[in-house]
Design an enzyme around this catalytic site. Structure first.
Site, mmCIF file in Angstrom:
data_model
loop_
_atom_site.group_PDB
_atom_site.id
_atom_site.type_symbol
_atom_site.label_atom_id
_atom_site.label_comp_id
_atom_site.label_asym_id
_atom_site.label_seq_id
_atom_site.Cartn_x
_atom_site.Cartn_y
_atom_site.Cartn_z
ATOM 1 N N ASN A 202 -40.023 71.676 20.237
ATOM 2 C CA ASN A 202 -39.952 72.817 21.161
ATOM 3 C C ASN A 202 -39.013 73.873 20.591
ATOM 4 O OD1 ASN A 202 -37.170 72.437 22.296
ATOM 5 N ND2 ASN A 202 -38.066 70.460 22.889
ATOM 6 N N ASP A 271 -40.761 65.873 27.243
ATOM 7 C CA ASP A 271 -41.159 65.037 28.379
ATOM 8 C C ASP A 271 -42.102 63.916 27.942
ATOM 9 O OD1 ASP A 271 -39.668 66.419 30.267
ATOM 10 O OD2 ASP A 271 -41.201 67.978 30.444
ATOM 11 N N LYS A 281 -49.672 59.473 6.920
ATOM 12 C CA LYS A 281 -50.052 60.860 7.204
ATOM 13 C C LYS A 281 -51.506 60.919 7.689
ATOM 14 C CE LYS A 281 -50.219 65.372 5.096
ATOM 15 N NZ LYS A 281 -50.253 66.118 3.854
ATOM 16 N N ASP A 298 -36.300 60.005 31.476
ATOM 17 C CA ASP A 298 -35.469 61.169 31.806
ATOM 18 C C ASP A 298 -34.005 60.737 31.675
ATOM 19 O OD1 ASP A 298 -33.904 63.129 33.182
ATOM 20 O OD2 ASP A 298 -35.762 63.866 34.081
ATOM 21 N N ILE A 299 -33.377 61.166 30.603
ATOM 22 C CA ILE A 299 -32.021 60.696 30.277
ATOM 23 C C ILE A 299 -31.035 61.095 31.377
ATOM 24 C CG2 ILE A 299 -30.163 60.782 28.558
ATOM 25 C CD1 ILE A 299 -32.379 61.634 26.504
ATOM 26 N N LYS A 329 -34.611 70.340 41.370
ATOM 27 C CA LYS A 329 -34.204 69.412 40.298
ATOM 28 C C LYS A 329 -32.836 68.801 40.579
ATOM 29 C CE LYS A 329 -36.961 70.798 36.766
ATOM 30 N NZ LYS A 329 -37.343 71.651 35.669
HETATM 31 O O1 C5P Z 1 -36.956 68.067 34.604
HETATM 32 P P1 C5P Z 1 -36.513 68.929 33.471
HETATM 33 O O2 C5P Z 1 -36.970 68.418 32.125
HETATM 34 O O3 C5P Z 1 -36.819 70.399 33.648
HETATM 35 O O4 C5P Z 1 -34.926 68.802 33.521
HETATM 36 C C1 C5P Z 1 -34.125 69.425 32.609
HETATM 37 C C2 C5P Z 1 -32.793 68.720 32.554
HETATM 38 O O5 C5P Z 1 -32.980 67.313 32.392
HETATM 39 C C3 C5P Z 1 -31.989 69.152 31.369
HETATM 40 O O6 C5P Z 1 -30.629 69.043 31.716
HETATM 41 C C4 C5P Z 1 -32.380 68.141 30.301
HETATM 42 O O7 C5P Z 1 -31.389 67.999 29.314
HETATM 43 C C5 C5P Z 1 -32.549 66.877 31.120
HETATM 44 N N1 C5P Z 1 -33.586 65.979 30.610
HETATM 45 C C6 C5P Z 1 -33.225 64.738 30.097
HETATM 46 N N2 C5P Z 1 -34.200 63.857 29.657
HETATM 47 C C7 C5P Z 1 -35.506 64.189 29.718
HETATM 48 C C8 C5P Z 1 -35.883 65.437 30.249
HETATM 49 C C9 C5P Z 1 -34.900 66.302 30.682
HETATM 50 O O8 C5P Z 1 -32.036 64.435 30.015
HETATM 51 N N3 C5P Z 1 -36.407 63.330 29.287
#
Ligand code: C5P
Length: 398
Positions: A202, A271, A281, A298-299, A329
């Protein structure tokens, strides 16, 4: 105070700095390097400081007055402004090949530097390594600021304004609620491998997270920066752990989260990841190729859901309805704060030097931080984090 002036276009600002220091009642003695004399004449500093200006270590007349060892003992602070890349390198190496470096080596006074140089010179690994070596040794770095440069480039390397240097040196710094706190920051993009040579990525540059990590360090926090791939130099005074994928980032965060006071998730984590990355490859044989993606953990949500979570700060990059999405959020992930910005529009976001943020706290309070350079924005956001964290500590009875 002993003011060392080294070579660079910012040397003219050292004249104003001398005037301001005198106005604050500071006695200033100026030492100029040979290169500085090509930019400003010694008489300027002599008139402004009210003291003779020292230029050369091998000057018998000057040494007959206050010799260099006496001058080194006299100094209660040695400030080098501007500090060129060359002077920083010589100070880092402990050289004593001119009067200024000899004095710095002979003096027991604290040393402060206000770096000023072309942005590429500042970002060069050699200069960064010197800056780290010097700060590790207790040298205080004031700046540099980022912005337009005399050479026509834009970036970090501008000397702080004389007023900012005076304020930084003379104003007592109030203890920040972030001082001594352990803070883990994620920053940058993640890369999700398709095969050994390709990835899904990204547009995150990592700038916001890095600037924030740096601002947290200046508040006295112990910062660990878990970073996806970026081209940015390691900020001074923190530990950086480099990762590639979301799973690697999660593992690095989880391994360290238990003893953290604050977690700031500034990374743009993918995501989804490729379900089965190819071991070799992928060849362009077929006319169509379908990638199967699976959700990444989602960390941030996982950290916030721990039984004893740290104070959590999230980010949200939105293309529309920024405030609404951010509030949702904050709730959904059970965060203490969220900083949201509009991406894809004219007001900032990815791959830019500038940004604007809408900051929302758990109690619903909202602050708008207007469009400004990311380094300034990081300072403003750090102040909001400090304030909110102090309230959080009070309610936790800590
Ligand atoms: O839900 P969204 O991806 O928009 O949320 C963004 C927030 O969640 C940011 O703080 C991002 O660093 C964190 N995040 C995360 N792990 C993920 C996706 C988002 O820590 N897999």
């Amino acid at each position: 105070m002993l003011l060392g002036v080294s070579g660079g276009i910012a040397a003219y600002k050292a004249a104003e700095l001398t005037r301001r220091l005198r106005a604050e009642g500071v006695e200033v003695r100026v030492v100029m390097t040979r290169a500085a004399q090509a930019f400003v004449g010694p008489l300027t500093f002599q008139a402004l400081s009210g003291n003779p200006v020292r230029l050369d270590i091998l000057d018998p007349t000057a040494e007959a007055g206050m010799d260099h060892i006496e001058l080194a003992r006299w100094a209660d602070l040695v400030l080098v402004a501007p500090a060129s890349a060359d002077v920083m390198a010589r100070l880092a190496a402990g050289m004593a090949d001119d009067l200024l470096t000899t004095l710095a080596l002979a003096s027991q006074a604290p040393l402060a530097l206000a770096p000023a140089m072309n942005q590429r010179m500042w970002q060069h690994p050699a200069t960064q390594a010197n800056a780290r070596l010097l700060t590790d040794r207790g040298v205080r770095l004031l700046g540099p600021a980022a912005g337009a440069q005399a050479c026509g480039e834009t970036g970090p390397g501008r000397m702080l304004e004389p007023g900012e240097i005076v304020a930084a040196l003379l104003e007592p710094r109030p203890a920040s609620p972030l001082a001594g706190r352990r803070i883990l920051v994620t920053a940058g993009p993640t890369r999700e491998a398709l095969d050994p040579v390709r990835y899904l990525g990204n547009r995150s540059s990592g700038r916001m997270g890095y600037a924030l990590a740096q601002a947290l360090v200046t508040r006295g926090a112990q910062v660990v920066l878990v970073s996806g791939p970026t081209a940015l130099a390691v900020p001074l005074g923190l530990e950086r752990i480099q990762v590639e994928s979301a799973l690697e980032m999660r593992a690095a965060v989880m391994a360290r989260i238990a003893d953290q006071d604050i977690f700031v998730a500034a990374a743009a984590v993918a995501d989804y990841r490729v379900a089965d990355p190819a071991p070799h490859k992928i060849k362009k044989g077929q006319p169509e190729l379908t990638l199967r993606l699976v959700r990444n953990p989602d960390i941030l949500a996982e950290v916030a859901a721990r039984p004893d979570p740290p104070f959590t700060v999230g980010f949200a990059a939105e293309t529309e309805r920024v405030e609404e999405e951010a509030r949702a959020k904050l709730q959904a992930k059970s965060l203490d704060m969220i900083a949201a910005n509009q991406v894809g529009g004219a007001t900032g976001g990815f791959e830019r030097e500038d940004n604007a943020l809408t900051v929302i706290r758990r109690d619903g309070r909202l602050n708008q931080l207007p469009l400004m350079p990311k380094a300034h924005l990081a300072e403003a956001l750090t102040d909001l984090i400090a304030e909110t964290y102090a309230t959080y500590l009070a309610t936790q009875g800590a």
